[in-house]
Scaffold this motif. Sequence first.
Motif, PDB file in Angstrom:
ATOM      1  N   ASN A   2       0.929  -1.047  -0.209  1.00 58.36           N
ATOM      2  CA  ASN A   2      -0.041   0.012  -0.091  1.00 58.36           C
ATOM      3  C   ASN A   2       0.978   1.199   0.079  1.00 58.36           C
ATOM      4  OD1 ASN A   2      -2.399  -1.218   0.129  1.00 58.36           O
ATOM      5  ND2 ASN A   2      -2.919  -0.571   2.032  1.00 58.36           N
ATOM      6  N   PHE A  17       0.676   3.940  -3.031  1.00 54.03           N
ATOM      7  CA  PHE A  17       0.188   5.096  -2.463  1.00 54.03           C
ATOM      8  C   PHE A  17       1.318   6.363  -2.821  1.00 54.03           C
ATOM      9  CE2 PHE A  17      -0.915   8.657   0.295  1.00 54.03           C
ATOM     10  CZ  PHE A  17      -2.268   8.562   0.249  1.00 54.03           C
ATOM     11  N   SER A  36       0.359   9.246  -5.363  1.00 54.05           N
ATOM     12  CA  SER A  36       0.148  10.655  -5.058  1.00 54.05           C
ATOM     13  C   SER A  36       1.075  11.797  -5.541  1.00 54.05           C
ATOM     14  CB  SER A  36       0.337  10.574  -3.601  1.00 54.05           C
ATOM     15  OG  SER A  36       1.832  10.317  -3.228  1.00 54.05           O
TER      16      SER A  36
END
Length: 63
Positions: free
Chosen positions: A11, A15, A19
Amino acid sequence: ISIIDADPEMNKSIFEKLSEDGTVIMPLSAVPWSASFGMLVDKFGVMWKFNSEASKFLDSFVD
């Protein structure tokens, strides 16, 4: 798009990449139902939700 039950380290890696040039709505963090929960909108406007260990949390409600 939801990523459910991924390893918290996976994750984190995904992520961080998604981002870049996007908007973090909720940084990855531990919450009562997940060891790694977060939300973001990537640079293309796609919303992502990360929720590791969701099955374990939901299974606690099933007999």
